[in-house]
Scaffold this active site. Structure first.
Site, PDB file in Angstrom:
ATOM      1  CD1 TRP A  39      66.428  66.537  -0.240  1.00 41.54           C
ATOM      2  CD2 TRP A  39      68.308  67.211   0.778  1.00 41.54           C
ATOM      3  NE1 TRP A  39      66.236  66.466   1.122  1.00 41.54           N
ATOM      4  CE2 TRP A  39      67.362  66.866   1.759  1.00 41.54           C
ATOM      5  CE3 TRP A  39      69.565  67.664   1.180  1.00 41.54           C
ATOM      6  CZ2 TRP A  39      67.636  66.956   3.134  1.00 41.54           C
ATOM      7  CZ3 TRP A  39      69.841  67.763   2.544  1.00 41.54           C
ATOM      8  CH2 TRP A  39      68.886  67.409   3.497  1.00 41.54           C
TER       9      TRP A  39
ATOM     10  CE  LYS B 143      66.374  61.245   4.365  1.00 37.59           C
ATOM     11  NZ  LYS B 143      66.820  62.203   3.376  1.00 37.59           N
TER      12      LYS B 143
ATOM     13  CG  ASP C 248      70.203  62.422  -3.575  1.00 35.92           C
ATOM     14  OD1 ASP C 248      69.875  61.330  -3.072  1.00 35.92           O
ATOM     15  OD2 ASP C 248      70.219  63.492  -2.929  1.00 35.92           O
TER      16      ASP C 248
HETATM   17  C1  PLP Z   1      67.789  63.253   3.319  1.00 33.01           C
HETATM   18  C2  PLP Z   1      68.308  63.534   1.972  1.00 33.01           C
HETATM   19  C3  PLP Z   1      69.617  64.012   1.774  1.00 33.01           C
HETATM   20  C4  PLP Z   1      70.556  64.313   2.912  1.00 33.01           C
HETATM   21  O1  PLP Z   1      70.954  63.151   3.541  1.00 33.01           O
HETATM   22  P1  PLP Z   1      72.055  63.163   4.694  1.00 33.01           P
HETATM   23  O2  PLP Z   1      72.373  61.710   4.819  1.00 33.01           O
HETATM   24  O3  PLP Z   1      71.419  63.748   5.906  1.00 33.01           O
HETATM   25  O4  PLP Z   1      73.213  63.957   4.229  1.00 33.01           O
HETATM   26  C5  PLP Z   1      70.040  64.203   0.479  1.00 33.01           C
HETATM   27  N1  PLP Z   1      69.233  63.949  -0.565  1.00 33.01           N
HETATM   28  C6  PLP Z   1      67.973  63.496  -0.411  1.00 33.01           C
HETATM   29  C7  PLP Z   1      67.129  63.232  -1.612  1.00 33.01           C
HETATM   30  C8  PLP Z   1      67.473  63.284   0.862  1.00 33.01           C
HETATM   31  O5  PLP Z   1      66.212  62.835   1.015  1.00 33.01           O
END
Ligand code: PLP
Length: 360
Positions: free
Chosen positions: A101, A195, A171
């Protein structure tokens, strides 16, 4: 059929109480005669839903007054572009690469300016967090970017990087609300909610006010400008209304559980059960350096791809769903987010013990 133990990395398990409460309100939301899905986002009822969601989130995280909370669309991935478009005044940023990511975020940012990859754990398949106490932070960096919990590899920063005064952007998709955090240490904290908080389609951005400006890169779409959404209190256009409603219910559930300190204790207890088993197992082993282990995502392997596949197959048949590791790493991964009960991890460990006895 009843509910099973769902160890998916995302979209992931949600609290049963929240799902039940949403089901009760499905046809008639509190006397409005309609579902939240059918409601104008400009209505009084919806205005209350989004305002309460924000207030509860502020309460849970202790978000300082000089930060805005934005409920946006496009998932976490859209932020990979939105962040550089809005923050790259010098067209330069530092990225710490701890997994897919962060790597993707850096690749996207490269479309808009210079990306300095100042540290990485790619040399050991992202199984650790690099030492970030004295990194070569770039003089002209507009921000330093991290992915705080690495969903795929199962690592988590236990200490934030020393950014030497530069704005930290994180993030936190897969560790959002799993424990308390000091928002004041960040310029931007953001995460896709699928998540640990709610249904896919909503991303929450917590952003310090001085970073919200009209001075964005030329050509930045209106919809990708933080100021547009901040000025309109996340109602510039139709927001992901139903998703925000469910997030709001999860915030109330978290408050009812006792808040984020209590969630942290619960999550530590849950993760310890699984890690302690892995550490003494003669068949399974965790793939992450112990000090950098995530409380949310626990990857493990047997060391034999066929045996891994057998485990995934048999666990599924026994009612444990989504234990297969990410396609880029193989093996297994148990995501044990806030809504995964302790009993779910207990049952998984018991199943792993039995599998170990049968296959050693
Ligand atoms: C799942 C995830 C993403 C991507 O998320 P989307 O909503 O599918 O774009 C980005 N960063 C992390 C840490 C993730 O777990």
């Amino acid at each position: 059929m009843g509910r099973i133990y769902n160890f998916s990395a995302g979209p992931a398990v949600l609290p049963e109480e929240v799902l039940k409460s949403a089901a009760e309100e499905m046809l008639d939301y509190r006397g409005t005669g309609m579902s939240v899905m059918e409601m104008s986002h400009r209505s009084k009822a919806y205005g209350q839903i989004i305002a309460e969601a924000e207030a509860d989130l502020r309460d849970l995280l202790g978000i300082p007054d000089n930060y805005k909370v934005l409920f946006l669309q496009g998932g976490a991935s859209q932020q990979f572009a939105m962040i550089p478009m809005n923050l790259m005044k010098n067209k330069s940023a530092d990225y710490i690469i701890t997994g897919q990511w962060a790597k993707k975020a850096a690749q996207e940012a490269e479309k808009y300016g210079k990306v300095n990859r100042i540290a990485s754990s790619e040399d050991k398949t992202y199984s650790y967090i690099p030492d970030c106490s004295d990194l070569p932070i770039s003089e002209d960096a507009d921000y330093v970017y991290i992915c705080e919990n690495n969903t795929i590899y199962g690592t988590k920063y236990k200490e934030l990087p020393n950014t030497k005064g530069k704005t930290l952007v994180a993030d936190v998709s897969s560790c959002f609300l799993s424990e308390p955090m000091d928002v004041a240490k960040y310029g931007i904290v953001y995460g896709g909610v699928q998540k640990n908080i709610g249904p896919a389609g909503t991303v929450i951005v917590i952003i310090r006010e001085d970073l919200i400006t009209e001075d964005v890169l030329p050509g930045t779409p209106t919809m990708l400008t933080y100021k547009i959404h901040a000025d309109a209190e996340s109602l510039y256009n139709t927001p992901p209304a139903y998703g925000i409603y469910i997030c709001g219910k999860v915030f109330k559930w978290l408050k009812g559980m006792g808040g984020l300190e209590v969630m942290k204790e619960r999550n530590e207890k849950k993760a310890k059960l699984l890690y302690d088993f892995l550490d003494q197992s003669r068949l399974f082993k965790g793939t992450v350096v112990p000090k950098d282990r995530s409380l949310m995502n626990v990857p493990f392997v047997t060391g034999d791809a066929d045996l891994d596949a057998k485990f995934v197959r048999e666990s599924k048949a026994a009612g444990f769903e989504n234990l297969k590791g990410h396609r880029t790493v193989g093996g297994m991964r148990a995501s044990i987010y806030n809504a995964m009960p302790y009993e779910g991890v207990e049952a998984l460990v018991a199943f792993m013990k039995k599998f170990e006895e049968e296959n050693l």
